[in-house]
Write a protein that holds these residues in place. Structure first.
Motif, PDB file in Angstrom:
ATOM      1  N   GLU A   1       0.845  -1.191   0.000  1.00 17.63           N
ATOM      2  CA  GLU A   1       0.000   0.000   0.000  1.00 17.63           C
ATOM      3  C   GLU A   1       0.883   1.244   0.000  1.00 17.63           C
ATOM      4  O   GLU A   1       1.868   1.315   0.737  1.00 17.63           O
ATOM      5  N   VAL A   2       0.535   2.205  -0.840  1.00 17.35           N
ATOM      6  CA  VAL A   2       1.314   3.443  -0.915  1.00 17.35           C
ATOM      7  C   VAL A   2       0.361   4.632  -0.905  1.00 17.35           C
ATOM      8  O   VAL A   2      -0.757   4.558  -1.432  1.00 17.35           O
ATOM      9  N   PRO A   3       0.784   5.749  -0.301  1.00 13.75           N
ATOM     10  CA  PRO A   3      -0.034   6.963  -0.360  1.00 13.75           C
ATOM     11  C   PRO A   3       0.109   7.633  -1.722  1.00 13.75           C
ATOM     12  O   PRO A   3       1.189   7.633  -2.317  1.00 13.75           O
ATOM     13  N   VAL A   4      -0.982   8.165  -2.208  1.00  9.54           N
ATOM     14  CA  VAL A   4      -1.001   8.893  -3.470  1.00  9.54           C
ATOM     15  C   VAL A   4      -1.637  10.252  -3.206  1.00  9.54           C
ATOM     16  O   VAL A   4      -2.624  10.341  -2.478  1.00  9.54           O
ATOM     17  N   GLU A   5      -1.070  11.303  -3.787  1.00  5.25           N
ATOM     18  CA  GLU A   5      -1.643  12.622  -3.531  1.00  5.25           C
ATOM     19  C   GLU A   5      -1.634  13.495  -4.778  1.00  5.25           C
ATOM     20  O   GLU A   5      -0.804  13.346  -5.667  1.00  5.25           O
ATOM     21  N   ASN A   6      -2.602  14.391  -4.802  1.00  6.19           N
ATOM     22  CA  ASN A   6      -2.703  15.434  -5.813  1.00  6.19           C
ATOM     23  C   ASN A   6      -2.851  16.746  -5.057  1.00  6.19           C
ATOM     24  O   ASN A   6      -3.930  17.079  -4.547  1.00  6.19           O
ATOM     25  N   ARG A   7      -1.770  17.467  -4.933  1.00  2.00           N
ATOM     26  CA  ARG A   7      -1.724  18.613  -4.029  1.00  2.00           C
ATOM     27  C   ARG A   7      -2.664  19.744  -4.431  1.00  2.00           C
ATOM     28  O   ARG A   7      -3.014  20.591  -3.609  1.00  2.00           O
ATOM     29  N   ALA A   8      -3.080  19.777  -5.697  1.00  2.00           N
ATOM     30  CA  ALA A   8      -3.961  20.855  -6.144  1.00  2.00           C
ATOM     31  C   ALA A   8      -5.368  20.727  -5.585  1.00  2.00           C
ATOM     32  O   ALA A   8      -6.137  21.690  -5.627  1.00  2.00           O
ATOM     33  N   ASN A   9      -5.720  19.552  -5.035  1.00  2.00           N
ATOM     34  CA  ASN A   9      -7.099  19.304  -4.625  1.00  2.00           C
ATOM     35  C   ASN A   9      -7.287  19.290  -3.112  1.00  2.00           C
ATOM     36  O   ASN A   9      -8.251  18.704  -2.615  1.00  2.00           O
ATOM     37  N   GLN A  10      -6.400  19.940  -2.364  1.00  2.00           N
ATOM     38  CA  GLN A  10      -6.506  19.916  -0.909  1.00  2.00           C
ATOM     39  C   GLN A  10      -7.819  20.539  -0.437  1.00  2.00           C
ATOM     40  O   GLN A  10      -8.211  21.610  -0.877  1.00  2.00           O
ATOM     41  N   PRO A  11      -8.556  19.867   0.484  1.00  2.00           N
ATOM     42  CA  PRO A  11      -9.845  20.394   0.935  1.00  2.00           C
ATOM     43  C   PRO A  11      -9.681  21.433   2.046  1.00  2.00           C
ATOM     44  O   PRO A  11      -8.600  21.631   2.588  1.00  2.00           O
ATOM     45  N   ASP A  12     -10.791  22.062   2.366  1.00  2.00           N
ATOM     46  CA  ASP A  12     -10.839  23.058   3.433  1.00  2.00           C
ATOM     47  C   ASP A  12     -12.067  22.770   4.293  1.00  2.00           C
ATOM     48  O   ASP A  12     -13.191  22.795   3.800  1.00  2.00           O
TER      49      ASP A  12
END
Length: 409
Positions: free
Chosen positions: A209-220
């Motif tokens: 298992e690995v973390p995957v991220e898309n930094r442009a979509n950070q929630p608030d």
């Protein structure tokens, strides 16, 4: 965050904490929790666990490749995943099963799903995943050899992804690690195959298992306050709201955890009467929101006036849990005010027949002011009154009728 095995794989199930965040999509398949991926019996590249002696591996003799996919992605980015495994046992393995667990925001084109694969769409909050793909392969796989998919699985990153987890498993034929009981859809594209490969760096376990991220979509995460009024001894309706602005989702891997929690901070004498204080779940979806619409109880001893409290996201829940400061774009809008106006209790005080909900018992620390009572009648004296200064003729009182003191101890 790379780890030998994930907490998610250890326990996949619902975990609700009072007042926690998130709602999910409708379920199209229900399934039991996945079995526990225990610590592997051997290190990758050493003698395999499918031999009869030693500690047997119930999933038998395969380890996955360490490299799975690009873990930092952008919206619309496509990847072709040539996932692979190595046979680490000393005996051939008949057939192989591939499990791919996709989080929200990593999509596999339905037209490209191979015919030897089955696709499941599940409840992404309860199941902890969003989609599963299970593929079956026939053939004999030799000890010490490396194998990969001959054609890559094509996945696309969407705005739903901010920070989540991607999970792959390889097991011998007919022994999938976990598979939902119903709701699977067979692919329609050409079948994919497993072919011999050049050596690659393997992971020391059958699952990775690995973390995957898309930094442009950070929630608030944001909350809205509320105002309301009610009489002392009665109730007040408050309707604060919560929102998760943005498009990305966030998941937690900790067992019995929720992504974030909401809570009320209330003045003395006013309490949350029941229900959940906010949304809940192990995954947060951007673009969701709601309101509480709950009743709050006002104790009868609370004086009329205006009182203030707070509705907020709880920021820190201890080691091993997600910290909201790490996942929230703006912490400044995580707290909102509550204004409660307490009015006098109307009419006469309730009698004994009035229900307890209309006039709750006051707490010991803040007693109400007592109502005046009729003056009690004087009790008769326990002993005869003292005689007047000038005694008149009187009848002697027998000593036996007077109180006799106890003898000294």
């Amino acid at each position: 965050m790379n780890r030998t095995h994930s907490t998610a794989a250890r326990r996949i199930g619902a975990a609700l904490a009072a007042g926690t965040v998130v709602l999910g999509a409708a379920t199209t398949a229900q399934a039991a929790p996945a079995p526990s991926p225990l610590t592997p019996a051997t290190e990758g590249g050493k003698q395999g666990p499918n031999r009869p002696e030693g500690d047997p591996d119930p999933f038998g003799g395969l380890v996955t490749s360490e490299e799975l996919l690009d873990t930092t992605v952008e919206n619309g980015q496509k990847q072709s995943l040539r996932l692979g495994f190595k046979v680490i046992g000393d005996k051939p393995v008949q057939g192989a099963e591939l499990g791919v667990h996709l989080p929200p925001g990593l999509e596999l084109n339905p037209q490209e799903r191979p015919s030897n694969c089955e696709h499941f769409k599940v409840d992404p909050v309860r199941e902890y995943r969003d989609e599963y793909l299970f593929c079956s392969f026939t053939g004999t796989f030799e000890p010490g050899k490396y194998y990969r998919l001959d054609t890559g699985l094509n996945i696309t990153a969407t705005p739903e992804l901010w920070r989540d987890l991607f999970y792959v498993t390889w097991t011998p034929g007919g022994k999938p690690i976990y598979k939902p009981q119903q709701g699977g859809v067979k692919g329609t594209a050409a079948a994919i195959k497993v072919t011999p490969s050049e050596p690659f760096k393997e992971w020391r376990f059958w699952g990775r298992e690995v973390p995957v991220e898309n930094r442009a979509n950070q929630p608030d995460f944001t909350v809205d306050g509320a105002t309301g009024s009610g009489p002392a001894g009665g109730q007040v309706l408050l309707n604060p709201g919560w929102q998760i602005k943005g498009t990305g989702s966030v998941a937690t891997t900790a067992a019995d955890d929720s992504v974030v929690e909401t809570e009320f901070v209330l003045p003395p004498g006013i309490s949350f009467a029941g229900g959940r204080p906010g949304p809940e779940g192990r995954r947060v979806f951007g673009g969701t929101g709601g309101s509480v619409k709950r009743i709050f109880k006002i104790e009868s001893w609370v004086k009329p006036g205006t009182y203030h409290g707070e509705y907020r996201y709880k920021a820190d829940r201890g080691p091993g849990h997600l910290n909201i400061a790490d996942i929230d774009r703006d912490l400044g809008n995580n707290t909102a005010g509550l204004t409660i106006t307490v009015t006098p209790a109307g009419g006469p005080q309730p009698g004994p027949s009035t229900s307890a909900s209309a006039s709750p018992s006051p707490s010991a620390s803040s007693p109400p002011r007592p109502r005046p009572r009729p003056r009690p009648r004087p009790r008769p004296p326990r002993t005869p009154p003292r005689p007047p200064a000038t005694p008149r003729a009187r009848t002697a009182v027998p000593a036996a009728t007077l109180p006799t003191p106890d003898p000294p101890r």
